[in-house]
Design an enzyme around this catalytic site. Structure first.
Site, short mmCIF file in Angstrom:
data_model
loop_
_atom_site.label_atom_id
_atom_site.label_comp_id
_atom_site.label_asym_id
_atom_site.label_seq_id
_atom_site.Cartn_x
_atom_site.Cartn_y
_atom_site.Cartn_z
N CYS A 182 0.81 -1.22 0.00
CA CYS A 182 0.00 0.00 0.00
C CYS A 182 0.85 1.27 0.00
O CYS A 182 0.36 2.34 -0.35
CB CYS A 182 -0.94 0.00 1.20
SG CYS A 182 -2.17 -1.31 1.12
N HIS A 188 -3.07 7.63 1.61
CA HIS A 188 -3.47 6.30 1.17
C HIS A 188 -4.90 6.06 1.65
O HIS A 188 -5.25 6.41 2.78
CB HIS A 188 -2.52 5.25 1.75
CG HIS A 188 -3.00 3.85 1.56
ND1 HIS A 188 -3.42 3.38 0.34
CD2 HIS A 188 -3.15 2.82 2.44
CE1 HIS A 188 -3.80 2.11 0.48
NE2 HIS A 188 -3.64 1.76 1.74
N ASN A 231 -9.94 0.37 -0.92
CA ASN A 231 -8.47 0.41 -0.81
C ASN A 231 -7.88 -0.26 -2.05
O ASN A 231 -7.98 -1.47 -2.22
CB ASN A 231 -8.05 -0.34 0.46
CG ASN A 231 -6.55 -0.34 0.69
OD1 ASN A 231 -5.78 0.02 -0.20
ND2 ASN A 231 -6.14 -0.75 1.88
N1 ACO Z 1 -19.04 -7.70 7.96
C1 ACO Z 1 -19.61 -7.93 9.15
N2 ACO Z 1 -18.92 -8.26 10.25
C2 ACO Z 1 -17.60 -8.37 10.13
C3 ACO Z 1 -16.94 -8.16 8.92
C4 ACO Z 1 -17.72 -7.82 7.79
N3 ACO Z 1 -17.17 -7.56 6.59
N4 ACO Z 1 -15.63 -8.34 9.11
C5 ACO Z 1 -15.44 -8.66 10.41
N5 ACO Z 1 -16.64 -8.68 11.02
C6 ACO Z 1 -16.92 -8.97 12.42
C7 ACO Z 1 -15.86 -9.83 13.06
O1 ACO Z 1 -16.07 -11.18 12.78
C8 ACO Z 1 -16.03 -9.48 14.50
O2 ACO Z 1 -17.14 -10.23 14.97
P1 ACO Z 1 -17.12 -10.84 16.47
O3 ACO Z 1 -17.04 -9.64 17.39
O4 ACO Z 1 -18.42 -11.57 16.54
O5 ACO Z 1 -15.91 -11.71 16.55
C9 ACO Z 1 -16.46 -8.02 14.49
O6 ACO Z 1 -16.92 -7.77 13.16
C10 ACO Z 1 -15.33 -7.07 14.84
O7 ACO Z 1 -14.19 -7.45 14.09
P2 ACO Z 1 -12.85 -6.64 14.18
O8 ACO Z 1 -11.88 -7.20 13.21
O9 ACO Z 1 -12.46 -6.53 15.61
O10 ACO Z 1 -13.36 -5.22 13.68
P3 ACO Z 1 -12.62 -3.85 13.72
O11 ACO Z 1 -13.43 -2.86 14.46
O12 ACO Z 1 -11.18 -3.96 14.09
O13 ACO Z 1 -12.70 -3.40 12.20
C11 ACO Z 1 -11.25 -3.30 10.27
C12 ACO Z 1 -12.06 -4.20 11.22
C13 ACO Z 1 -12.20 -2.40 9.50
C14 ACO Z 1 -10.49 -4.19 9.31
C15 ACO Z 1 -10.27 -2.44 11.13
O14 ACO Z 1 -9.52 -3.24 11.99
C16 ACO Z 1 -9.34 -1.67 10.26
O15 ACO Z 1 -9.73 -0.75 9.58
N6 ACO Z 1 -8.03 -2.00 10.29
C17 ACO Z 1 -7.08 -1.38 9.43
C18 ACO Z 1 -6.73 -2.41 8.42
C19 ACO Z 1 -6.65 -1.87 7.04
O16 ACO Z 1 -7.14 -0.84 6.66
N7 ACO Z 1 -5.99 -2.69 6.22
C20 ACO Z 1 -5.86 -2.39 4.84
C21 ACO Z 1 -4.50 -2.81 4.36
S1 ACO Z 1 -3.25 -1.90 5.23
C22 ACO Z 1 -3.50 -0.39 4.84
O17 ACO Z 1 -3.83 -0.11 3.73
C23 ACO Z 1 -3.34 0.63 5.88
#
Ligand code: ACO
Length: 330
Positions: free
Chosen positions: A120, A257, A287
């Protein structure tokens, strides 16, 4: 005695170009295939839709389309280009470099071309590398491209990753010119790159040519990435501003980004920038990895938001982990 050195050179951005595959997949469409919802994706990420490449449409096709637009907008042709740098994590083939495919498809018969792999952060890395070639006089006109068919390395059964990404390409044309005299203050002012390979497990693809014969799919610890993103982006942005004697208030546009609207908002808050000074495309592009910054630059350049002489701050973090920032006087 050797010849005396000429005036110092600086790389100027001449133009931008973009390409997005025609097929749009909305959150609602995804929710018909996997256990997710528009509400969950929007609230956590700001993403509403993503573009997905057609069968047979490969990364070099996207890159070429973005480059053609950028060259046309600079009133240049492929014959004027002597360096092509493609930032991509989804090359057409394991080798050769996708950049050489781009070179051939453009009809270039001279110059040199290679890929950069920093996921990224790829565009920030590619811009830094091209900038250094131009400043050293090893090339005069470069195309720097971020291009991805990220949909090809997603696990479409894994709702925690597949909803986040999309396909696309963006390009800028850079040209070396004197750093003094008319327009001498315009161009890339500085770039700042970092990586820490100990953080591999936060975000990686579980395959590759040396591991096995499978391409693999993305594996991510989203919370871990989020945690590092906020801290490391703040640090590298501070470093970039300090290197140029600037503060957040001097920045006309933050072009980050596009991973997640919450990370973008956090950075804007740290810099004291209102939403009217942040270019966000994450809602309609998702993304697109290395393509996200050049796509955002192209959108803001072409709709008139970015004006010549304005200060633009770019920043990114991704797999590696690798991160970086750059300051450009547009
Ligand atoms: N739809 C519905 N529910 C979902 C989904 C989905 N697509 N994905 C995960 N869940 C659920 C999980 O199973 C979990 O359920 P549970 O509580 O019953 O176990 C719940 O949602 C919470 O999951 P988390 O992973 O803890 O959610 P979080 O609040 O951390 O959000 C996210 C996830 C959006 C990925 C966040 O962590 C984030 O934005 N991280 C940054 C990662 C990123 O942007 N990566 C891209 C590549 S790197 C970069 O470009 C910077």
């Amino acid at each position: 005695m050797g010849e005396s050195a000429g005036p110092a050179l600086r790389s100027r951005v001449l133009s931008s170009g973009a390409y997005l595959p025609s097929r749009i997949v909305t959150n609602r469409e995804l929710a018909t295939r996997i256990d997710t919802s528009d509400e969950w994706i929007t609230a956590r990420t700001g993403i509403k839709q993503r573009h997905i490449a057609a069968d047979g449409e490969v990364t070099s096709d996207l890159a070429v389309a973005a480059t053609r637009e950028a060259l046309a907008r600079a009133s240049l042709t492929h014959d004027d280009v002597d360096l092509v740098v493609v930032a991509t994590t989804t090359p057409d083939e394991t080798f050769p470099a996708t950049a050489t495919r781009v070179q051939a498809k453009l009809g270039m018969t001279r110059g040199f071309a290679f890929d950069i792999q920093a996921v990224c952060s790829g565009f920030v890395y590619a811009l830094a590398v091209a900038d250094n070639f131009l400043k050293l006089g090893q090339a005069k006109t470069a195309v720097v491209i971020g291009a991805e068919t990220f949909s090809r390395i997603l696990d479409w059964e894994d709702r925690s990753t597949c909803v986040l990404f999309g396909d696309g390409a963006g390009a800028v044309v850079l040209q070396a010119g004197p750093s003094i005299g008319s327009g001498g203050d315009r161009g890339i002012l500085s770039t700042h790159l970092h990586s820490d390979g100990r953080l591999h497990d936060a975000l990686y693809v579980n395959g590759g040519p040396s591991l096995n014969r499978q391409v693999g799919v993305v594996r991510m610890d989203g919370r871990e990435v989020f945690r590092h993103a906020v801290v490391k982006l703040a640090e590298v942005v501070e470093e970039a501003l300090a290197a140029n004697g600037l503060t957040g208030a001097d920045i006309d546009w933050l072009v980050p980004h596009q991973a997640n609207q919450r990370i973008i908002d956090g950075m804007a808050r740290k810099l004291g920038l209102g939403a009217n000074r942040v270019v966000s495309t994450v809602d309609h592009h998702a993304n697109t990895s290395a393509a996200s910054i050049p796509l955002a630059l192209a959108e803001a350049d072409q709709d008139g938001r970015l004006q010549r002489g304005q200060l633009v701050l770019i920043e990114a973090i991704g797999g590696g982990l690798a991160w970086g920032a750059g300051v450009i006087r547009w």
